[in-house]
Design a protein around this motif. Structure first.
Motif, PDB file in Angstrom:
ATOM      1  N   GLN A  80       0.844  -1.202   0.000  1.00  0.00           N
ATOM      2  CA  GLN A  80       0.000   0.000   0.000  1.00  0.00           C
ATOM      3  C   GLN A  80       0.878   1.250   0.000  1.00  0.00           C
ATOM      4  N   ARG A  81       0.439   2.294  -0.719  1.00  0.00           N
ATOM      5  CA  ARG A  81       1.194   3.547  -0.760  1.00  0.00           C
ATOM      6  C   ARG A  81       0.928   4.368   0.503  1.00  0.00           C
ATOM      7  N   ARG A 125       6.607  -9.694  -1.096  1.00  0.00           N
ATOM      8  CA  ARG A 125       5.572  -8.975  -1.852  1.00  0.00           C
ATOM      9  C   ARG A 125       6.132  -8.386  -3.148  1.00  0.00           C
ATOM     10  N   VAL A 126       7.384  -7.904  -3.104  1.00  0.00           N
ATOM     11  CA  VAL A 126       7.993  -7.369  -4.332  1.00  0.00           C
ATOM     12  C   VAL A 126       8.110  -8.475  -5.379  1.00  0.00           C
ATOM     13  N   MET A 127       8.512  -9.681  -4.967  1.00  0.00           N
ATOM     14  CA  MET A 127       8.626 -10.777  -5.938  1.00  0.00           C
ATOM     15  C   MET A 127       7.276 -11.106  -6.554  1.00  0.00           C
ATOM     16  N   LEU A 128       6.204 -10.996  -5.755  1.00  0.00           N
ATOM     17  CA  LEU A 128       4.862 -11.287  -6.272  1.00  0.00           C
ATOM     18  C   LEU A 128       4.338 -10.161  -7.165  1.00  0.00           C
ATOM     19  N   GLU A 129       4.599  -8.910  -6.762  1.00  0.00           N
ATOM     20  CA  GLU A 129       3.973  -7.777  -7.432  1.00  0.00           C
ATOM     21  C   GLU A 129       4.868  -7.105  -8.467  1.00  0.00           C
ATOM     22  N   GLN A 130       6.172  -7.390  -8.443  1.00  0.00           N
ATOM     23  CA  GLN A 130       7.100  -6.762  -9.389  1.00  0.00           C
ATOM     24  C   GLN A 130       7.988  -7.814 -10.066  1.00  0.00           C
ATOM     25  N   GLU A 151      11.465   6.303  -2.747  1.00  0.00           N
ATOM     26  CA  GLU A 151      10.559   5.565  -1.857  1.00  0.00           C
ATOM     27  C   GLU A 151      10.981   4.102  -1.867  1.00  0.00           C
ATOM     28  N   ARG A 152      10.506   3.338  -0.902  1.00  0.00           N
ATOM     29  CA  ARG A 152      10.834   1.925  -0.877  1.00  0.00           C
ATOM     30  C   ARG A 152       9.752   1.166  -0.105  1.00  0.00           C
ATOM     31  N   VAL A 153       9.686  -0.148  -0.327  1.00  0.00           N
ATOM     32  CA  VAL A 153       8.712  -0.990   0.373  1.00  0.00           C
ATOM     33  C   VAL A 153       9.297  -1.391   1.727  1.00  0.00           C
ATOM     34  N   ASP A 197      -1.434  -1.454  15.103  1.00  0.00           N
ATOM     35  CA  ASP A 197      -2.778  -1.985  14.809  1.00  0.00           C
ATOM     36  C   ASP A 197      -2.948  -2.416  13.357  1.00  0.00           C
ATOM     37  N   ARG A 198      -2.219  -1.777  12.433  1.00  0.00           N
ATOM     38  CA  ARG A 198      -2.429  -2.061  11.010  1.00  0.00           C
ATOM     39  C   ARG A 198      -1.107  -2.456  10.348  1.00  0.00           C
ATOM     40  N   PRO A 199      -0.616  -3.655  10.675  1.00  0.00           N
ATOM     41  CA  PRO A 199       0.633  -4.115  10.049  1.00  0.00           C
ATOM     42  C   PRO A 199       0.436  -4.305   8.554  1.00  0.00           C
ATOM     43  N   GLY A 200       1.540  -4.289   7.823  1.00  0.00           N
ATOM     44  CA  GLY A 200       1.446  -4.482   6.376  1.00  0.00           C
ATOM     45  C   GLY A 200       2.753  -4.154   5.700  1.00  0.00           C
ATOM     46  N   ASN A 201       2.702  -4.147   4.371  1.00  0.00           N
ATOM     47  CA  ASN A 201       3.838  -3.733   3.550  1.00  0.00           C
ATOM     48  C   ASN A 201       3.458  -2.426   2.871  1.00  0.00           C
ATOM     49  N   TYR A 202       4.264  -1.405   3.095  1.00  0.00           N
ATOM     50  CA  TYR A 202       3.914  -0.064   2.642  1.00  0.00           C
ATOM     51  C   TYR A 202       5.028   0.521   1.765  1.00  0.00           C
ATOM     52  N   LEU A 203       4.612   1.249   0.713  1.00  0.00           N
ATOM     53  CA  LEU A 203       5.556   1.991  -0.115  1.00  0.00           C
ATOM     54  C   LEU A 203       5.685   3.382   0.500  1.00  0.00           C
ATOM     55  N   ILE A 204       6.844   3.632   1.116  1.00  0.00           N
ATOM     56  CA  ILE A 204       6.997   4.800   1.993  1.00  0.00           C
ATOM     57  C   ILE A 204       8.049   5.749   1.432  1.00  0.00           C
ATOM     58  N   PRO A 205       7.739   7.067   1.382  1.00  0.00           N
ATOM     59  CA  PRO A 205       8.732   8.028   0.901  1.00  0.00           C
ATOM     60  C   PRO A 205       9.985   8.010   1.782  1.00  0.00           C
TER      61      PRO A 205
END
Length: 439
Positions: free
Chosen positions: A24-25, A174-179, A284-286, A295-303
């Motif tokens: 998520q961005r 996630r990068v291997m799956l999405e990129q 930016e990077r994942v 509360d909201r863990p995940g993989n984020y594309l962060i500046p």
């Protein structure tokens, strides 16, 4: 099915709860802190002034020599200050502070598309430096230097490290799956630049969906292969991948190039494949955000430059939080200053609860010489002996007689120690003292 691996190692609980969550961005924070000094090498030099407007993607600091990369603006906004700011070690370091304009979107304003098929090997290496690429697996070593083997060293194989063996961490997955197509594009560019004949993508057996996705992206290209390795920690270390894949060892104080290899983190290669053809800088990077303290863990594309405290507020920094760790819990570092910003080398931020910290164990007892650490050490050192020497401050003996320099601080010995002796911490201190004495 039996997968290849190395001897010894450990099996900590995976805790990869974010593996199925798409990237998520992230929004812009009120201020971005762009640190100019990398982990290794020279700080880049500002080429903007205070009060100047910058565009998202614009270069704001230039290289100073071979061991340096430029810095690009992650946002359209204004330079509010050029000075110093806290880095992750709590040390003041040169920095440019940017303030995003309200309502700035995340489209790229500055890029220089290139025909990558027409680039020479030297131009590809230069292009990788120009986009500001460093290793995104954690070490943040200059990628253009890694892809320029020392004179006289012939490399034949590129190994992409997609193991990601640290508990909690799932960003590479996630990068291997999405990129996956970016991974292939980046690999072909690096192969052209370095002259390697083979490309091996190494993935642990707990990511079979990534294995299948990568195989589809590769198609029938005979230069590529995807190798599945046993899920075990620290399978993602360079020395362990080499031993598992080829049955060879990187020489003590040597480089992968000494045995014909270049080893690169899979996200680094994916980003080269995504950014270099467009002439975009790394802005930016994942990052994996995980642990019971949010509360909201995940993989984020962060500046790049986003302060940790802003990130944690966005994902729900809750009252279970007891310790914030940069990177995975095995090799990561505790954070003392939440004002410190995201850099290119940060792969994850783990916020541990009291319960999770109890699992790691903190009551230190005397060594009972059980040998568990010896059985766990993936490079067959004697951590127990090294630990006793460290407590006597015999740091030079540790290096000269017991190969302290071969330790890459994976933390396996500390993890299995029933006395909870902080062995890796002792080894880091010993290395630091030895380095100071040799200068």
């Amino acid at each position: 099915m039996v997968f290849r691996t190395f001897s010894h190692g450990i099996h900590p609980p995976e805790a990869k709860h974010t593996a199925t969550l798409p990237i998520q961005r992230f929004p812009f924070p009120p201020n971005l802190v762009m640190l100019l000094a990398p982990n290794i090498g020279k700080a880049s030099r500002p080429i903007v002034r205070e009060g100047q407007e910058v565009l998202r993607g614009q270069k704001i600091a230039e290289v100073q020599g071979m061991m340096s990369v430029p810095v690009h603006a992650p946002t359209t906004g204004v330079v509010t200050r050029i000075g110093e700011s806290l880095n992750m070690d709590g040390v003041m370091a040169p920095a440019i502070i940017l303030q995003p304009y309200p309502g700035s979107d995340q489209s790229i304003q500055v890029e220089t598309p290139v025909d990558v098929d027409s680039l020479t090997p030297a131009q590809i290496i230069q292009g990788i430096q120009e986009i500001g690429m460093v290793g995104l697996g954690g070490a943040a070593f200059h990628t253009h230097v890694k892809y320029s083997p020392p004179s006289g060293k012939k490399v034949h194989t590129l190994v992409l490290n997609g193991c990601e063996c640290e508990p909690y961490m799932t960003a590479d997955h996630r990068v291997m799956l999405e990129q996956a197509q970016d991974v292939v594009t980046g690999s072909r560019l690096i192969a052209k630049a370095t002259g390697v004949e083979k490309i091996v993508i190494a993935v642990e057996s707990n990511k079979m969906d990534a294995v299948e996705t990568l195989k589809k992206a590769i198609g029938n290209d005979p230069k590529f292969s995807v190798e599945t390795l046993q899920t075990k920690y620290p399978q993602g270390a360079e020395k362990m991948i080499t031993r598992a894949l080829f049955g060879m060892d990187i020489p003590t104080r040597g480089l992968p190039a000494d045995i014909g290899l270049i080893i690169s983190n899979v996200t680094t290669v994916a980003e080269i494949g995504r950014l270099l053809p467009k002439g975009r800088g790394v802005i930016e990077r994942v990052i994996t955000l995980a642990g019971e303290g949010i509360d909201r863990p995940g993989n984020y594309l962060i500046p790049i430059g986003t302060p940790l405290n802003f990130m944690l507020d966005e994902v729900g920094f809750n009252d279970k939080a007891r310790q914030v760790v940069l990177g995975g819990p095995m090799m990561g570092k505790g954070v003392a200053f939440l004002e410190t910003p995201v850099t290119k080398g940060i792969t994850g931020i783990i916020v541990l609860s009291e319960r999770e910290m109890r699992q790691l164990g903190h009551r230190v007892q005397p060594c009972i010489q059980c040998g568990e650490c010896v059985r766990a050490c993936p490079i067959h050192l004697n951590p127990s002996k090294l630990g006793r020497l460290a407590q006597k401050e015999r740091y030079e003996d540790m290096a000269a007689e017991f190969n302290l320099g071969d330790c890459f601080e994976c933390g396996s010995c500390s993890y299995v120690c029933p006395s909870h002796i902080p062995l890796v911490h002792l080894f880091r201190v010993a290395k630091k003292v030895n380095r100071a004495r040799s200068n």
